[in-house]
Structures are given as C-alpha cells and as structure tokens.
Design a protein around this motif. Sequence first.
Motif: not given
Length: 371
Positions: A45, A91, A186, A230-232, A255
């Motif tokens: 991120e 993170s 996350s 992945s959080t994306e 984000q």
Amino acid sequence: MKRWIGVGLALLLGAAVVAAIVVGNRGGGAETRELTLVRGVIGSEKKPFFDDRRVRAVFAEHGLRVEVDTAGSRQIAASVDLKKYDFAFPSSAPAAEKIKRDRGATRTFAPFSSPMAIATFKPIADVLAKAGVVRDSGLGYWVFDIKKYLDLVAKGTRWDRLPGNTAYPARKRVLLTTTDIRTSNSAAMYLSIAGYVANGDDVITSNAQGSKVAGAVAPLFLDQGYSETSTEAPFEDYLALGMGKTPMVMIYEAQYASRLFAGDGLIRPDMRLLYPSPTVLSKHTLVPFGAQGTEVGRLLQEDPELGRLAALYGFRTAGAKAFDDLVAKAGAPLPAGLIDVVEPPDYERLEGMITAIDRLYRSGVVPSPTP
C-alpha cells in the motif's frame, strides 16, 4: 592567424565546460551528484508513495536513491530474506517488533498510521443503522458497532432477513469483505478488532485465549469464500463494481482518503466510510538495519515535505496539520482523531490465531458461529 585564435578559443571553451561539470559533480544538487542506493521491503500500500517522483526528489536532495520491493507484513516478518535490504517497512507494529527483535535492531520509526475503516454505501449504512449496527458518532462520522455486528454473524443473518431492508435484499450472509487472513495485514488487523471484542473487550494475552477466540471468529473469514491477497483488489471492486459485488469492505482509511484528496471522482456521493468501534491503527513501522536505513526512517518521520506527500496518499503523520488541511479542503467526513482505538495482540498471539484459522482453511472445516 584568425584560424589559430578560433582553435584556441574553442579549446578554452571546452576546458571551461569540463571544469563546470567537475565542480557540479563535486558539490552540486541532486541532479548531478552520485546518489547512495538504499533498498527496502515495504507493504504494497506504500508503493505509490515511494514511486512518486516528488518523494524521490526529496530523498535525492539528501543524497539517497530509495528502491523498494513489496511483500505482505506477515511475509516480511517471517519469510522474506532481509539480508539484502537496508530497511523493512511493514504495515504492522507487531510484525515490526518481531523484525526488530530477530535482526537485533536498536530502534524503529513510525512515520505513518492509518486506522482500519469500512468502505460501504449509503443504502447499506441505512439498513445497518435500522439493525442497530451503525450509528452517528455525533462528531461528523459514522460508527460500526463490532459487538452488534458479531451478534448478527453468530446468528447467520442474511441481508434479506434484516428488518425493513428493501435497498439490498441479497440472499447472502451479512459479512464484511476482507483480504485473505493468511497473507494480508488488513485482515490481521480486522482479526485483532474482532478478537478483542470476542475476548470480552480485552487484548488477547495468552495462547489459551487466542485459541478460543480463533475458533469463535474463524467464520468471519472462512464464510466469505475466496479472498484476495491484497487490500487493493477488494477496494478496486468496491470502487468499480458497486454494492452488488462488495456491499462493505474492510480497508485502510488511507485508501479511501487518498481517493478523496485526489478529487478524481472515484469516491461517489453514495459512498460512505464507517469506523469500527473499536478499531485499531495500522502503524507503518520502519525497522532500519544500518545507517542508510536509519536515515530513510529519520527523513520519513521528520521531513515536512515527505509528511505533506504522505498525507496526500491518505496517511496520518505525526504532524496532523497536513492531513487535517486536506480533510477540510475536501470537505471529507474523516475524524480529526479517534478515541475508541485498541491495541492489537503481540506478534506471537496474533500469529497463533492466524495459524489456527489457516488449519481450518486447509482441513475444509468451517466452525459454527459462536454467540
């Protein structure tokens, strides 16, 4: 005679150019000096921030060229070969603490943080408000009650069974979309939040507590089916595909904030950001392995321009003004500060819970929700 004078002038001009180049290389700016290469491994991120030409320019002014690879925070702490890097920048504070301990580092830097939040839509927030899960904080932002949400999950509640729900009568369970708990920070932060509540509103401090809680909250992850690494990916689905695909997704506040601050129209009027109660801060913590990594950490923490650029990417920094100014300019419903914030478990307790849930994934067993 004139020809020889011309040749002499040309030679003098050439010598002057060479001298100027030499002088510039010795003491000139970032454009001409030789930069020191510093390599790091970071959470994905933060990659857009490190790739930003303005960020690169600030590092260059200090004689540094920073190159980064990406990996999940859990991977950075457990399986990435850190010997080839000058710093690690996960993170997660628990992951950073493990790295610090394993590598014998003497200090860390925590230049950025981002609270965990829930990206959703106004119709979904309204439905959940009727169910008592969502409420107005009275301070300009909305709160998502984790305890009441866990009660819904424990009953196996489906969207079409929620009272008065005509906006989203989907025949699927009320579940937050998350990333894969086995790979993503996350999801681990979400586990920390749910685990705290499931442990009687207390941080998990023993293996026995962790084992019990892991079994209780495992359906939050296993019942989702396939999860991205992945959080994306789930956030992009949220932005592009709407509430039919992703009615609510656990994300980093950064984000959502970065898209608001960019003013690119991706955050539409019907979108909402909710703050879990309680929530946790994802503390982006840099662990240096030498003088060059230490300098990168120092600059990220102290340089005002890097702080301003980090805020543009939605990160909260030690100097709150840059972030607060962007919030005010965007008219964004983001709080200046959050009160209901709890700490995640230490690395070993968190890793133990993830491992327990991983075993359930591999065995194909989905435990029944525990009230």
